[in-house]
Motif scaffolding. Sequence first.
Motif, PDB file in Angstrom:
ATOM      1  N   ASP A 162       0.845  -1.192   0.000  1.00 33.19           N
ATOM      2  CA  ASP A 162       0.000   0.000   0.000  1.00 33.19           C
ATOM      3  C   ASP A 162       0.877   1.238   0.000  1.00 33.19           C
ATOM      4  OD1 ASP A 162      -2.129  -1.730   0.198  1.00 33.19           O
ATOM      5  OD2 ASP A 162      -2.508  -1.341   2.329  1.00 33.19           O
ATOM      6  N   PHE A 163       0.477   2.236  -0.794  1.00 29.01           N
ATOM      7  CA  PHE A 163       1.214   3.496  -0.836  1.00 29.01           C
ATOM      8  C   PHE A 163       0.273   4.593  -1.299  1.00 29.01           C
ATOM      9  CE2 PHE A 163       4.430   6.356  -3.031  1.00 29.01           C
ATOM     10  CZ  PHE A 163       5.033   6.802  -1.857  1.00 29.01           C
ATOM     11  N   LEU A 164       0.176   5.651  -0.509  1.00 28.41           N
ATOM     12  CA  LEU A 164      -0.643   6.825  -0.834  1.00 28.41           C
ATOM     13  C   LEU A 164      -2.123   6.480  -1.026  1.00 28.41           C
ATOM     14  CD1 LEU A 164       1.782   8.671  -3.301  1.00 28.41           C
ATOM     15  CD2 LEU A 164       1.546   8.964  -0.823  1.00 28.41           C
ATOM     16  N   GLY A 165      -2.580   5.489  -0.257  1.00 27.38           N
ATOM     17  CA  GLY A 165      -3.998   5.142  -0.293  1.00 27.38           C
ATOM     18  C   GLY A 165      -4.378   4.094  -1.316  1.00 27.38           C
ATOM     19  N   TYR A 166      -3.423   3.662  -2.129  1.00 24.94           N
ATOM     20  CA  TYR A 166      -3.678   2.652  -3.158  1.00 24.94           C
ATOM     21  C   TYR A 166      -2.877   1.383  -2.861  1.00 24.94           C
ATOM     22  CZ  TYR A 166      -5.846   6.365  -5.921  1.00 24.94           C
ATOM     23  OH  TYR A 166      -6.666   7.378  -6.349  1.00 24.94           O
ATOM     24  N   HIS A 167      -3.295   0.288  -3.489  1.00 23.61           N
ATOM     25  CA  HIS A 167      -2.570  -0.974  -3.359  1.00 23.61           C
ATOM     26  C   HIS A 167      -1.946  -1.318  -4.710  1.00 23.61           C
ATOM     27  CE1 HIS A 167      -1.454  -4.878  -1.782  1.00 23.61           C
ATOM     28  NE2 HIS A 167      -1.943  -5.427  -2.885  1.00 23.61           N
ATOM     29  N   PHE A 168      -0.635  -1.559  -4.694  1.00 26.26           N
ATOM     30  CA  PHE A 168       0.115  -1.923  -5.898  1.00 26.26           C
ATOM     31  C   PHE A 168       0.453  -3.411  -5.823  1.00 26.26           C
ATOM     32  CE2 PHE A 168       0.762   2.512  -5.040  1.00 26.26           C
ATOM     33  CZ  PHE A 168       0.774   3.128  -6.278  1.00 26.26           C
ATOM     34  N   SER A 169       0.240  -4.111  -6.924  1.00 24.52           N
ATOM     35  CA  SER A 169       0.530  -5.542  -6.979  1.00 24.52           C
ATOM     36  C   SER A 169       0.794  -5.933  -8.424  1.00 24.52           C
ATOM     37  CB  SER A 169      -0.655  -6.343  -6.422  1.00 24.52           C
ATOM     38  OG  SER A 169      -1.748  -6.303  -7.330  1.00 24.52           O
ATOM     39  N   PRO A 170       1.260  -7.160  -8.666  1.00 26.29           N
ATOM     40  CA  PRO A 170       1.461  -7.610 -10.053  1.00 26.29           C
ATOM     41  C   PRO A 170       0.176  -7.558 -10.870  1.00 26.29           C
ATOM     42  CG  PRO A 170       2.606  -9.065  -8.542  1.00 26.29           C
ATOM     43  CD  PRO A 170       1.769  -8.142  -7.694  1.00 26.29           C
ATOM     44  N   GLU A 171      -0.979  -7.607 -10.207  1.00 28.90           N
ATOM     45  CA  GLU A 171      -2.262  -7.552 -10.917  1.00 28.90           C
ATOM     46  C   GLU A 171      -2.640  -6.132 -11.320  1.00 28.90           C
ATOM     47  OE1 GLU A 171      -1.917  -9.394  -7.990  1.00 28.90           O
ATOM     48  OE2 GLU A 171      -1.558 -11.130  -9.293  1.00 28.90           O
TER      49      GLU A 171
END
Length: 225
Positions: A162-171
Amino acid sequence: MTEFKSVDGGLKGAVNEVLKDYPQYRFFCKTDVKSYYDSIDHYTLLMKLHTYIRDREVICYIWQFLNRCIEWGGLYWDVKQGISRGSSLSPLLGAFYLLDLDQRLEKLHVKYFRYMDDILILSSTRHKLRKAIRVLNQTFNEMKLEKHSDKTVIGRMERGFDFLGYHFSPEGLSVAENTIEKFHARAVRLYEQEQEEPCGSPLLGLYVQRWMSWARGGFDNHPGC
């Protein structure tokens, strides 16, 4: 050499940059400063400002801004640490306070993002990430800052983060679960307040509208997310 993205690109710009660079790295470290505004040391900040500002009158004005007196419960307190949250000058001083960290991490072979006190480091190897974390810890110690333990995560990129309110992932990109939980909690409180108002209140509708606009903003350049 580190590629550094700070507040210049704005929150949405940082989100876009992280998503674009995500596939190029294998490891990450995400953290932020515990009680950042309240932890800023006045003397350390003034010494750093002296390096860039030669006008003594300006420095005196800033010193008076920092050393303020507040009233709480009929008692008066002299504030010797931390900066005010409500002043237009505070975001500038807050961003400046971590300038040494920016400059030091720029010299390392990692990708570094900072949005105020939210920090993200991406690395291609564990060795490079460990070196960057060591520099981060040393700088925090010098500046009398502490990492927020509950918001510090180190791991592989495939885990996502999670960063800056969003979730980052390979998807891809999504709104972070914690962000959604906070939205729900706030919406429930506003709904309950609305029921107590004789003629209702528009606050809930405005809050939902603004939150949805913010959430969609991160996906503007990524329609497939």
